[in-house]
Design an enzyme around this catalytic site. Structure first.
Site, PDB file in Angstrom:
ATOM      1  N   ASP A  99       0.866  -1.183   0.000  1.00 31.44           N
ATOM      2  CA  ASP A  99       0.000   0.000   0.000  1.00 31.44           C
ATOM      3  C   ASP A  99       0.898   1.226   0.000  1.00 31.44           C
ATOM      4  OD1 ASP A  99      -3.282   0.321   1.223  1.00 31.44           O
ATOM      5  OD2 ASP A  99      -2.069   2.030   0.603  1.00 31.44           O
ATOM      6  N   ASN A 145       3.196   2.311  -4.663  1.00 26.37           N
ATOM      7  CA  ASN A 145       2.098   2.125  -5.596  1.00 26.37           C
ATOM      8  C   ASN A 145       2.528   1.072  -6.627  1.00 26.37           C
ATOM      9  OD1 ASN A 145       0.234   2.319  -7.664  1.00 26.37           O
ATOM     10  ND2 ASN A 145       0.251   4.566  -7.728  1.00 26.37           N
ATOM     11  N   ASN A 179      -9.500   0.730  -6.764  1.00 30.13           N
ATOM     12  CA  ASN A 179      -9.589   1.330  -8.096  1.00 30.13           C
ATOM     13  C   ASN A 179      -9.264   0.270  -9.152  1.00 30.13           C
ATOM     14  OD1 ASN A 179      -6.548   1.737  -9.083  1.00 30.13           O
ATOM     15  ND2 ASN A 179      -6.641   2.156  -6.879  1.00 30.13           N
ATOM     16  N   CYS A 221     -10.722 -14.051 -16.011  1.00 27.45           N
ATOM     17  CA  CYS A 221      -9.853 -13.073 -15.348  1.00 27.45           C
ATOM     18  C   CYS A 221     -10.555 -11.725 -15.329  1.00 27.45           C
ATOM     19  CB  CYS A 221      -8.494 -12.992 -16.032  1.00 27.45           C
ATOM     20  SG  CYS A 221      -8.385 -11.854 -17.428  1.00 27.45           S
ATOM     21  N   CYS A 224     -11.377 -10.486 -18.778  1.00 28.13           N
ATOM     22  CA  CYS A 224     -12.291 -11.295 -19.602  1.00 28.13           C
ATOM     23  C   CYS A 224     -13.659 -10.627 -19.730  1.00 28.13           C
ATOM     24  CB  CYS A 224     -12.471 -12.684 -18.983  1.00 28.13           C
ATOM     25  SG  CYS A 224     -11.102 -13.806 -19.331  1.00 28.13           S
ATOM     26  N   CYS A 245     -16.666  12.142  -1.990  1.00 27.52           N
ATOM     27  CA  CYS A 245     -15.990  10.908  -1.613  1.00 27.52           C
ATOM     28  C   CYS A 245     -16.988   9.780  -1.517  1.00 27.52           C
ATOM     29  CB  CYS A 245     -15.226  11.075  -0.305  1.00 27.52           C
ATOM     30  SG  CYS A 245     -16.252  11.022   1.152  1.00 27.52           S
ATOM     31  N   CYS A 303      -3.653 -14.262 -20.563  1.00 27.66           N
ATOM     32  CA  CYS A 303      -4.874 -14.982 -20.176  1.00 27.66           C
ATOM     33  C   CYS A 303      -5.169 -16.033 -21.246  1.00 27.66           C
ATOM     34  CB  CYS A 303      -6.047 -14.023 -20.001  1.00 27.66           C
ATOM     35  SG  CYS A 303      -7.627 -14.852 -19.697  1.00 27.66           S
TER      36      CYS A 303
END
Lengths: 399, 399
Positions: A99, A145, A179, A221, A224, A245, A303
């Site tokens: 994080d 990040n 996100n 996934c 997909c 927010c 994938c």
């Protein structure tokens, strides 16, 4: 050396403060000592007695095995922090935490962090609390990040080599981010590495959530059947308005963390039915389950590659072996009749599912309780036909 | 990018110890200041911004109202402690906590308590942690067993007069206890006082749980359809074998606390559908819901009295008014087709519900996923006919 004396000074100060704190707390005890072996002994001082009792109850064959597993938790917010705490208390072998956020007072409406930690990095504050709770767990924290180019490569490396025994991969990656960009980064990494992972999410209005198990090549996934914002290549930052927010609740996030870690325990310790997808509609207390096959035309080339490999692998297995393994493999194909509810347009939802509940204007729920008879049809349409997925994708891209 | 250096780690530890010490020596530094009014302002320092956002999202009309409510939590263990923490973080007006146990290391496989609290009373340790998390909440804690004669009277008094404004009753009682004797005590008190309450429970094998809303006279009380051990007047202490302890998991208890407090929020703040009964089968990720009418021959005379009063009250209401109120009353009769699954014998379960899952020998689950068509029949049989409840009671008493 200057830094050595600084370390010594700091160590001395820590000792002084710990002693002062122990005196202040009077009755309470300090940190608990490490425990070499998990024991089933029923004493007040054994932190593992209630977990080892799962063996005597016949739920888990070999609970001690939990200590051999490494789990990476990406995102240590409302869901990720509780997820990490649950795994720590269960006695997981090693936790990797990722994080880049700091703890804020605005996070205090969710479990785990406390006001005095405001301003600290989430991973450092979490590691400190979790170590105190269970010093038997190994921690590795990364305050960055994962979506930047350099960090992404480092993230991939730690997934590949950060296992309990350095050089071995982790056993499971858990996405607890808020996100789509971060989710896509995890998806890309796991598709490339063939790494099994679980997704989690909570809606912006705080009253829906879900978890999802993704086994590259075997189940769909994240690319997909991507959410519209991803499929249409919209920059999600443009969607977030100034001064607005998302709402959040400790209840919804606690439930999502709970069903996520429950699925992790079932997956790692091989008991119960591992869910491919479990949704939570808090307004109606409805919990839809489903399983989704991968999209053969998925945008992610890794994938598609994993799908080919999975097909070859299953084709190469003689039928008899598959049958014998059935009891061992917890994450097999959906032939036990799990219900499927599609996440499609409101019209399709209304046609395929039950009536939309009577909600205040402007509110939508992620799932509705399906009609009994029509539900059976929905299972066949969406679960069996690959076309419907593609149609959906095409529709989204044309929007 | 890399993990924190030794110096940084030590500095962090020093800072946390200093803050902990400051708190221990009488608050001040680490603790956040009290907040007079809940504000929707989106700043990092506002602990209520994400909750007040529920208004802008259209979920809750008047979130600030949470501050006017008082909730009593009986039992501050694996479910009760997390329940109290969620309500505290949501900004409830006042919490009353009842428990007589001490924190032990053996509780560390569940959320909330930490090893350094071992030896402290659960209510005192909880109050200390919760006050630090949210100093806006009022706390009243009672370190006693509610089932003794003297304590029971005091417990009744605090339910009747311990509201936010002294002399007013509490708004809701939550049962988070781990034995039937305590549940029956709460049931007796609430039937006598006409006090709405919610029940919660987790099975001894740690993989099932439930919550239940009980409105005296309106929905079945705990004595209307008691578990066998209560109906047959068995002393449950004789059932607990020496050296054997129940299994528990932070996941199951976290989910049960989450769905319990979600139901509390929906009930108090008037949004979504309040559940009369919501079960959790962790082995299969199945969440049955149902509603049960009270038993007109319930052993508890106050339950029968409340039923009469409820009948008179609803009969006195002109039909028109009932229709007008429909949107206001969140806990109305079950005419929205909620599923009902009976807790009966294994034979009846097998006949009425879906096939039992393939579980290790000796394992039972509290609920199975019902067969689609037969389920409709089960709803009619058990929900509509009062006889089936009585037959069940009679059967249990003859065992």
């Amino acid at each position: 050396m200057a830094s050595a004396s600084l370390v010594e000074k700091l160590q001395l100060r820590v000792r002084e403060l710990e002693e002062a704190l122990a005196r202040e707390r009077g009755g309470g005890q300090g940190q608990r000592a490490r425990i070499e072996r998990m024991s089933p002994e029923v004493t007040d001082s054994n932190p593992y007695s209630r977990l080892m009792a799962l063996k005597r109850m016949g739920i888990v064959k070999d609970y001690e095995k939990i200590r051999t597993f490494t789990v990476a938790v990406v995102g240590v917010g409302g869901v990720g922090s509780v997820t990490a705490e649950m795994l720590t208390r269960c006695g997981i072998g090693k936790l990797l935490l990722f994080d880049y956020d700091k703890v804020e007072l605005a996070n205090m409406n969710r479990l785990f962090f406390q006001p005095h930690q405001a301003g600290l990095s989430k991973v450092q504050a979490a590691e400190h609390t979790l170590r105190n709770i269970n010093p038997d767990v190994q921690f590795e924290v990364h305050n960055y990040n994962i979506t930047t180019v350099d960090n992404f490569q480092h993230f991939m490396d730690r997934i590949s080599y950060g296992g309990l025994e350095e050089g071995k991969p982790v056993d499971l990656v858990l996405s607890c981010v808020d996100n789509f960009e971060a989710r896509m980064a995890i998806n890309t990494a796991c598709n490339e590495l063939g790494q099994t992972w679980m997704e989690s999410g909570v809606s912006e209005n705080a009253v829906s959530g879900h978890i999802q198990l993704i086994i590259p090549g075997e189940s769909a996934c994240f690319a997909c059947a991507p959410p519209l914002v991803v499929a249409a290549n919209i920059d999600e930052k443009t969607l977030k308005r100034e001064g607005v927010c998302a709402a959040s609740l400790p209840t919804t996030m606690g439930v999502v963390a709970g069903i996520l870690v429950q699925n992790v325990l079932k997956f790692l310790l091989n008991f119960g039915t591992v869910s491919y997808y479990l949704g939570y509609n808090a307004m109606q207390d409805f919990f839809p389950t489903m399983a989704m096959k991968p999209n053969p035309h998925c945008d992610d080339k890794n994938c598609r590659k994993q799908q080919e490999e999975y097909k070859e692998k299953t084709a190469a297995q003689p039928k008899q072996v598959v049958v014998e393994q059935e009891e061992e493999i917890v994450h097999e194909d959906n032939d036990w009749g799990i219900e499927l509810v599609s996440e499609v347009s409101e019209e399709e939802l209304q046609a395929a599912s039950g009536p939309l509940p009577d909600l205040p204007k402007g509110i939508t729920v992620a799932y509705t309780i399906p009609n009994k008879e029509e539900n059976v049809v929905a299972v066949e349409t969406v679960a069996e036909s690959e076309e419907s997925l593609e149609e959906l994708m095409a529709k989204m891209k044309n929007m």
